[in-house]
Design an enzyme around this catalytic site. Structure first.
Site, PDB file in Angstrom:
ATOM      1  N   GLU A   1     -56.144  40.927 -28.780  1.00 14.86           N
ATOM      2  CA  GLU A   1     -56.374  40.824 -30.205  1.00 14.86           C
ATOM      3  C   GLU A   1     -56.005  39.136 -30.602  1.00 14.86           C
ATOM      4  O   GLU A   1     -56.888  38.606 -31.556  1.00 14.86           O
ATOM      5  CB  GLU A   1     -55.239  41.648 -31.024  1.00 14.86           C
ATOM      6  CG  GLU A   1     -55.793  43.271 -30.718  1.00 14.86           C
ATOM      7  CD  GLU A   1     -55.306  43.844 -31.834  1.00 14.86           C
ATOM      8  OE1 GLU A   1     -56.197  44.495 -32.745  1.00 14.86           O
ATOM      9  OE2 GLU A   1     -54.223  44.418 -31.820  1.00 14.86           O
TER      10      GLU A   1
ATOM     11  N   GLU B   1     -55.114  50.581 -26.897  1.00 16.42           N
ATOM     12  CA  GLU B   1     -54.499  51.274 -28.024  1.00 16.42           C
ATOM     13  C   GLU B   1     -54.912  52.828 -27.710  1.00 16.42           C
ATOM     14  O   GLU B   1     -53.776  53.545 -27.661  1.00 16.42           O
ATOM     15  CB  GLU B   1     -54.661  50.602 -28.847  1.00 16.42           C
ATOM     16  CG  GLU B   1     -53.712  49.215 -29.323  1.00 16.42           C
ATOM     17  CD  GLU B   1     -54.425  48.053 -28.363  1.00 16.42           C
ATOM     18  OE1 GLU B   1     -53.674  46.998 -28.732  1.00 16.42           O
ATOM     19  OE2 GLU B   1     -55.485  48.166 -28.102  1.00 16.42           O
TER      20      GLU B   1
END
Length: 266
Positions: free
Chosen positions: A120, A140
């Protein structure tokens, strides 16, 4: 020069090198690291002698994502960082380049794990170099979590949507070669060579007119979601004033005199 126990800062000429420094935890994000990162972005933007930023990790890894336990902070040192977060509740998102974009170009030098929060943060950088054994991925969903660092928005704008959705929905790892093939990174170099390669790119950027570099970066991001007509108008507004700067005059003189330019940001 700033830094914390989990984020080191050093200069390489006109480049500020920020190093994620928790090698025992594959540089998983801690509060001390996030505070150091945000301070590093601010330091680079405030110092006109800094013309580029390289972000890398210590100990053969880039970043393995969030460490929720470490984010709580420990002892009096941790309290200082918690106080910073309390004063600026957006600090962690700024540190991860979700809510902050440095004026200076940011080059990522990736070795080893660059997963979850690491991938990210990567999406907030401008140019990306990786060692051939690097690993990427957004894990995730495998843990029932959401990649809230910006990936559901940014990734599809940076790589084809089919690849973005596969990365987001499968949570599988990607090799450096596959990451380059889908456009997530720009260069794959021999293992251990990412930092040197990133610094070489930084040196090329540093040799260019700093006002022009910053204006070009700003224009690329500013116009990304505009129509072509609006984008061209915005580009002209931002770019035209550069032709009346000392940097532009120096660039022209240096070209005529067949010598390297010496830029002074004016």
């Amino acid at each position: 020069m700033g830094g914390t126990e989990h984020l080191t800062v050093r200069r390489e000429g006109a480049t500020l090198v920020l190093t994620l420094n928790r090698p025992d935890a594959r540089n998983a994000l801690s509060l001390a690291m996030l505070v150091g990162l945000y301070d590093g972005w601010l330091e680079a933007d405030a110092d006109d002698t800094v013309r580029s930023i390289v972000l890398t990790g210590a100990g053969g890894a880039f970043c393995a994502g969030m460490d929720l336990k470490a984010l709580a902070g420990d002892g009096m040192q941790g309290q200082r960082y918690r106080d910073r977060l309390k004063a600026d509740p957006d600090l962690h998102w700024k540190a991860m380049l979700r809510h902050y974009r440095p004026r200076k170009p940011v080059i990522a030098a990736v070795e080893g794990h660059c997963v979850a929060g690491g991938t990210e943060i990567l999406q907030g950088t401008d140019i990306r170099v990786a060692g051939e054994s690097a690993t990427f991925g957004l894990f995730e969903v495998r843990r029932g979590l959401f990649p809230i660092g910006g990936s559901t928005v940014r990734l599809q704008r940076q790589i084809p949507r089919t690849h973005a959705l596969e990365m987001l929905l499968t949570g599988r790892p990607y090799s450096a070669q596959e990451a380059a093939r889908i456009g997530l990174i720009g260069h794959v170099v021999p293992e251990g060579g990412a930092l040197d390669a990133a610094l070489e790119i930084a040196d090329r950027i540093n040799a260019c007119g700093p006002l022009a570099v910053e204006a070009v970066k700003a224009s690329v991001y500013e116009t990304a979601e505009m129509t072509e007509t609006d984008g061209l108008a915005a580009e002209l507004t931002r770019g035209w004033p550069l032709f009346d700067t000392a940097d532009a005059r120096e660039g022209a003189r240096a070209f005529a005199e067949k010598r390297p330019p010496v830029y002074r940001r004016a």
